[in-house]
Scaffold this motif. Structure first.
Motif, PDB file in Angstrom:
ATOM      1  N   GLY A  12     -10.882  -9.171   2.906  1.00 20.00           N
ATOM      2  CA  GLY A  12     -12.005  -8.284   2.622  1.00 20.00           C
ATOM      3  C   GLY A  12     -11.786  -7.418   1.396  1.00 20.00           C
ATOM      4  N   TRP A  13     -12.825  -6.702   0.999  1.00 17.38           N
ATOM      5  CA  TRP A  13     -12.756  -5.841  -0.179  1.00 17.38           C
ATOM      6  C   TRP A  13     -13.479  -4.538   0.124  1.00 17.38           C
ATOM      7  N   SER A  14     -12.946  -3.441  -0.381  1.00 20.32           N
ATOM      8  CA  SER A  14     -13.624  -2.154  -0.279  1.00 20.32           C
ATOM      9  C   SER A  14     -13.507  -1.432  -1.605  1.00 20.32           C
ATOM     10  N   LYS A  15     -14.498  -0.640  -1.929  1.00 19.78           N
ATOM     11  CA  LYS A  15     -14.561   0.034  -3.225  1.00 19.78           C
ATOM     12  C   LYS A  15     -13.724   1.313  -3.173  1.00 19.78           C
ATOM     13  N   ASP A  16     -12.401   1.137  -3.139  1.00 18.47           N
ATOM     14  CA  ASP A  16     -11.507   2.286  -3.000  1.00 18.47           C
ATOM     15  C   ASP A  16     -10.578   2.472  -4.188  1.00 18.47           C
TER      16      ASP A  16
ATOM     17  N   GLY B 205     -14.816  -2.599  -8.406  1.00 19.09           N
ATOM     18  CA  GLY B 205     -15.970  -3.500  -8.431  1.00 19.09           C
ATOM     19  C   GLY B 205     -16.844  -3.301  -9.639  1.00 19.09           C
TER      20      GLY B 205
ATOM     21  N   THR C 134      -8.020  -1.841  -4.065  1.00 15.75           N
ATOM     22  CA  THR C 134      -8.156  -3.182  -3.468  1.00 15.75           C
ATOM     23  C   THR C 134      -8.779  -4.147  -4.463  1.00 15.75           C
TER      24      THR C 134
ATOM     25  N   LYS D  88     -21.064 -11.236   1.239  1.00 13.98           N
ATOM     26  CA  LYS D  88     -20.453 -10.387   2.265  1.00 13.98           C
ATOM     27  C   LYS D  88     -19.808  -9.119   1.697  1.00 13.98           C
ATOM     28  N   THR D  89     -19.360  -9.159   0.447  1.00 10.52           N
ATOM     29  CA  THR D  89     -18.593  -8.018  -0.089  1.00 10.52           C
ATOM     30  C   THR D  89     -19.266  -7.288  -1.245  1.00 10.52           C
TER      31      THR D  89
ATOM     32  N   TYR E  20     -18.564 -15.220  -0.274  1.00 13.29           N
ATOM     33  CA  TYR E  20     -17.727 -14.025  -0.461  1.00 13.29           C
ATOM     34  C   TYR E  20     -18.527 -12.904  -1.131  1.00 13.29           C
TER      35      TYR E  20
ATOM     36  N   THR F  60       0.830  -1.206   0.000  1.00  7.15           N
ATOM     37  CA  THR F  60       0.000   0.000   0.000  1.00  7.15           C
ATOM     38  C   THR F  60       0.861   1.251   0.000  1.00  7.15           C
TER      39      THR F  60
END
Length: 233
Positions: free
Chosen positions: A108-112, A233, A115, A153-154, A150, A76
């Motif tokens: 995990g995953w985040s819409k940033d 995503g 990732t 959850k994401t 998965y 990162t």
């Protein structure tokens, strides 16, 4: 619902247009690492042109990589698009249990925009039991259990890492995941070769187990902008 080739291309984050006959397709260098590479010079890898890293987080429901956190932070800080991967043990617990374990320990995953969706590494059994003792139908059901958990959850589907040989032998060459899960294909050769059923092409090709800065060499099948779309995503 079976998706069209155009819809599949959209899911994988690629332009649907066919390149001109002599056009060289854009690709992006990356690599994947685990605890076998406890110290990686991320800055040097980035300077060499690499732009993404996939890092081992978990295995089964009993193993958490002791280097995942430091490697993830290092990637990162160096400016990489990065994500975690889970080494599957289909014979030891359910797909849902392993997906939840992965999510709880780095997957995990985040819409940033930086990732990647988590990656399910499903391949040869290190203990030697063919296909982990599961029939092709049971293996496909196990993968569905992991993938659907998965996704629930994401909100995104995980990538699937495998080889065409293993996939053919252990899933009966199932085409059930090609419309949802980006393919990370392992083949150490001059070309990706034959795809597992349903996938028209690989999203990422692991083309060598000896990347200059540690781990395995991975090549994204598209441009950096298309890679960033997958991270969104």
């Amino acid at each position: 619902m079976k998706l069209s080739a155009l819809a599949v291309a959209s899911i994988l984050g690629f332009a649907a247009a066919t390149p001109a006959p002599l056009e060289k397709r854009a690709t992006v260098q990356g690599f994947d690492i685990s605890g076998y590479q406890p110290s990686v010079n991320f800055a040097a890898a980035y300077a060499s042109g690499a732009r993404f890293v996939i890092i081992k987080a978990t295995e089964g429901t009993t193993f958490i990589s002791s280097t995942f956190s430091s490697q993830y932070t290092g990637a990162t800080n160096a400016g990489f698009i990065r994500g975690g991967y889970h080494f599957a043990h289909p014979g030891s617990s359910t797909g849902a249990a392993q997906a939840n374990y992965f999510l709880a320990h780095g997957g995990g995953w985040s819409k940033d925009g930086i990732t990647l969706p988590g990656m399910l590494d499903i391949e040869y059994n290190p203990s030697g039991a063919t296909c982990y003792g599961l029939s092709a139908a049971s293996m496909v059901a196990w993968i569905h259990d992991f993938v659907n958990t998965y996704h629930t959850k994401t909100g995104v589907y995980p990538m699937i890492y495998t080889t065409t040989d293993w996939w053919t032998q252990c899933t009966g060459n199932s085409a059930a995941f090609a419309s949802t899960c980006p393919l990370v294909l392992a083949r150490y050769a001059s070309s990706p070769g034959t795809m597992p059923a349903g996938w028209p092409y690989q999203t990422i090709w692991q083309n060598s187990d000896a990347y200059a800065y540690g781990g395995d060499s991975d090549v994204f099948n598209g441009s950096l902008d298309q890679l960033k779309k997958i991270a969104l995503g």
